[in-house]
Design an enzyme around this catalytic site. Structure first.
Site, PDB file in Angstrom:
ATOM      1  N   ARG A  82      13.732  20.744   6.336  1.00  0.00           N
ATOM      2  CA  ARG A  82      14.759  21.113   7.064  1.00  0.00           C
ATOM      3  C   ARG A  82      15.046  19.954   7.959  1.00  0.00           C
ATOM      4  O   ARG A  82      16.288  19.510   8.241  1.00  0.00           O
ATOM      5  CB  ARG A  82      14.211  22.267   8.221  1.00  0.00           C
ATOM      6  CG  ARG A  82      15.501  22.715   8.819  1.00  0.00           C
ATOM      7  CD  ARG A  82      15.139  24.016   9.706  1.00  0.00           C
ATOM      8  NE  ARG A  82      14.154  23.830  10.600  1.00  0.00           N
ATOM      9  CZ  ARG A  82      13.465  24.702  11.318  1.00  0.00           C
ATOM     10  NH1 ARG A  82      13.795  26.230  11.277  1.00  0.00           N
ATOM     11  NH2 ARG A  82      12.623  24.468  12.078  1.00  0.00           N
ATOM     12  N   LYS A 184      19.064  21.151  13.035  1.00  0.00           N
ATOM     13  CA  LYS A 184      18.327  21.295  14.237  1.00  0.00           C
ATOM     14  C   LYS A 184      18.517  19.708  14.861  1.00  0.00           C
ATOM     15  O   LYS A 184      17.991  18.854  14.600  1.00  0.00           O
ATOM     16  CB  LYS A 184      16.606  21.327  13.846  1.00  0.00           C
ATOM     17  CG  LYS A 184      16.148  21.983  14.899  1.00  0.00           C
ATOM     18  CD  LYS A 184      14.600  22.643  14.671  1.00  0.00           C
ATOM     19  CE  LYS A 184      13.900  22.839  15.949  1.00  0.00           C
ATOM     20  NZ  LYS A 184      14.368  23.823  16.798  1.00  0.00           N
ATOM     21  N   GLU A 220      22.613  34.050  16.730  1.00  0.00           N
ATOM     22  CA  GLU A 220      21.230  34.064  17.288  1.00  0.00           C
ATOM     23  C   GLU A 220      21.094  33.399  18.691  1.00  0.00           C
ATOM     24  O   GLU A 220      22.071  33.187  19.330  1.00  0.00           O
ATOM     25  CB  GLU A 220      20.582  32.775  16.608  1.00  0.00           C
ATOM     26  CG  GLU A 220      21.074  31.310  16.524  1.00  0.00           C
ATOM     27  CD  GLU A 220      20.407  30.391  15.713  1.00  0.00           C
ATOM     28  OE1 GLU A 220      19.233  30.402  15.751  1.00  0.00           O
ATOM     29  OE2 GLU A 220      20.924  29.105  15.206  1.00  0.00           O
TER      30      GLU A 220
HETATM   31  N1  PLP Z   1      16.829  28.851  15.878  1.00  0.00           N
HETATM   32  C1  PLP Z   1      17.093  27.927  16.622  1.00  0.00           C
HETATM   33  C2  PLP Z   1      18.371  27.608  17.561  1.00  0.00           C
HETATM   34  C3  PLP Z   1      15.654  27.255  17.174  1.00  0.00           C
HETATM   35  O1  PLP Z   1      15.927  26.354  18.068  1.00  0.00           O
HETATM   36  C4  PLP Z   1      14.923  27.548  16.745  1.00  0.00           C
HETATM   37  C5  PLP Z   1      13.559  26.742  16.914  1.00  0.00           C
HETATM   38  O2  PLP Z   1      12.959  26.045  16.097  1.00  0.00           O
HETATM   39  C6  PLP Z   1      14.598  28.746  15.597  1.00  0.00           C
HETATM   40  C7  PLP Z   1      15.791  29.354  15.401  1.00  0.00           C
HETATM   41  C8  PLP Z   1      13.460  29.273  15.096  1.00  0.00           C
HETATM   42  O3  PLP Z   1      12.976  28.205  13.813  1.00  0.00           O
HETATM   43  P1  PLP Z   1      11.507  28.197  13.380  1.00  0.00           P
HETATM   44  O4  PLP Z   1      11.233  29.564  13.166  1.00  0.00           O
HETATM   45  O5  PLP Z   1      11.628  27.294  12.187  1.00  0.00           O
HETATM   46  O6  PLP Z   1      11.018  27.493  14.617  1.00  0.00           O
HETATM   47  C1  COI Z   2      11.064  25.648  18.330  1.00  0.00           C
HETATM   48  O1  COI Z   2      10.651  26.878  18.170  1.00  0.00           O
HETATM   49  O2  COI Z   2      10.234  24.793  17.740  1.00  0.00           O
HETATM   50  C2  COI Z   2      12.113  25.165  18.930  1.00  0.00           C
HETATM   51  O3  COI Z   2      12.597  23.843  18.581  1.00  0.00           O
HETATM   52  C3  COI Z   2      12.768  25.815  19.824  1.00  0.00           C
HETATM   53  C4  COI Z   2      13.099  25.236  21.340  1.00  0.00           C
HETATM   54  C5  COI Z   2      14.179  26.086  22.050  1.00  0.00           C
HETATM   55  C6  COI Z   2      11.649  24.803  22.058  1.00  0.00           C
END
Ligand code: PLP
Ligand code: COI
Length: 339
Positions: A82, A184, A220
């Site tokens: 990612r 991200k 989301e």
């Molecule tokens: N959506 C957003 C906007 C986020 O910042 C995060 C955090 O990483 C997620 C979703 C969840 O992603 P993950 O499960 O890969 O941490």
């Molecule tokens: C994560 O879950 O790793 C994120 O980056 C989300 C952030 C809002 C702390």
């Protein structure tokens, strides 16, 4: 391994400096060999790409102490992938995926005394990121970059741990169609700060963003994907403008293969919200945080699971996912990375 003297059980989601960070510089068209550093500060030009035009992307993953005392990380290969995709979208030279995984290993090993003990409720949050470090004044990509990984021990992202949250339908938009919602990038979070401060001031834990084009579909929240339960169905959002959460994709597998549920990843109209029995926010930081109520401009949608505890199916998903992460439940092939 002797652990640091930290009150692990009372940690919030904050920054605590650990022993080492990882750093690699991109100069003259290539990434250098990388190294650990005890310097947790960064000195860059006042005109650096990151400062002027927010040229930065990041990741978030965690390291855990398992029941039998091993230190592991959860699916770092997907974070490597990612970050690679995020970097390409912002014209940042991507960091090689195999080197990303080895850098995670190196930096976690160097901070092993900060990986919270099994059963403490805390974890070591790992934050890899890349930023444009050389000066730019015309709008263009920087020529030099830094890839860093910082680590910090954390507790629950939302205050109150597993208590169901009340969230609001956001007044602002998060991600444009064909924009950057699926990567991200720091810029997605900068533009969410005004909305989150406003939501907090109004007593909400988070914003649930609808799609920007029509404002009729669920996307989301600012920092997590959303999950829903309807009977034996595990329902999640399909949208090109949400972050492809690694937690959500893992939960889809858990729901189908461990809990025998039917999985639907599809568009979710806001009008369908009252039909769900349970709702939760999922992500590395959020793990699964239950949602008890969504407020849509005065209209309250209260899930039958209530405001006291996690719904029964959300709880099963939570227990199975965290069981896999902490070594209590056998993991699918390749999910657990031994440090
Ligand atoms: N959506 C957003 C906007 C986020 O910042 C995060 C955090 O990483 C997620 C979703 C969840 O992603 P993950 O499960 O890969 O941490
Ligand atoms: C994560 O879950 O790793 C994120 O980056 C989300 C952030 C809002 C702390």
């Amino acid at each position: 391994m002797e652990k640091q003297n930290i009150d692990w059980g009372n940690l919030g989601f904050g920054y605590i400096e650990t022993s080492k960070s990882y750093v690699s510089d991109f100069r003259n068209g290539e990434w250098d060999e990388g190294r650990l550093t005890s310097d947790h500060t960064v000195t860059i030009s006042e005109c650096a790409g990151v400062l002027q035009y927010a040229q930065t992307v990041f990741e978030g993953l965690k390291a855990y102490t398992t029941e039998d005392g091993r230190t592991v990380a959860f699916r770092p290969d997907l974070n490597a992938e990612r970050l690679y995709n995020s970097a390409c979208r912002l014209e940042i030279p991507p960091f090689p995926k195999d080197r990303f995984i080895e850098a995670v290993r190196e930096v976690v090993k160097a901070n092993e005394s900060y990986v919270p003990p099994y059963g403490s409720g805390a974890t070591l949050y790992i934050r890899p990121y890349i930023f444009g470090s050389s000066s730019v004044i015309g709008v263009k990509p920087a020529e030099e970059y830094q890839f860093r990984i910082l680590t910090t021990p954390v507790g629950p992202y939302f205050k109150g741990g597993a208590k169901p949250l009340t969230i609001k339908i956001a007044d602002f938009d998060r991600a444009a169609p064909r924009g950057t919602g699926h990567i991200k990038a720091g810029l997605n979070y900068a533009m969410s700060l005004h909305a989150i401060v406003q939501a907090h001031n109004e007593g909400f834990a988070e914003n649930l963003y609808p799609d920007s084009a029509t404002r009729t579909k669920v996307e989301e929240t600012g920092g997590a994907n959303v999950i829903f339960i309807k009977g034996n169905k595990f329902v999640t959002v399909s949208s090109p403008s949400i972050l492809p959460s690694i937690t959500r994709r893992s939960l889809e597998y858990v729901a189908e293969h461990y809990l025998g549920m039917e999985v639907e990843e599809r568009e979710i109209p806001l009008t369908e919200l009252p039909e769900f029995e349970e709702c939760g926010l999922c992500g590395t930081a959020a793990v699964i945080s239950p949602v008890g109520k969504i407020v849509d401009h005065g209209r309250e949608i209260c899930f039958p699971s209530g405001m006291d505890e996690m719904g029964p199916t959300t709880k099963k998903l939570y227990d199975t996912l965290t069981g896999i992460q902490m070594g209590r439940i056998e993991a699918p092939e390749g999910w657990i990375f031994e440090i």
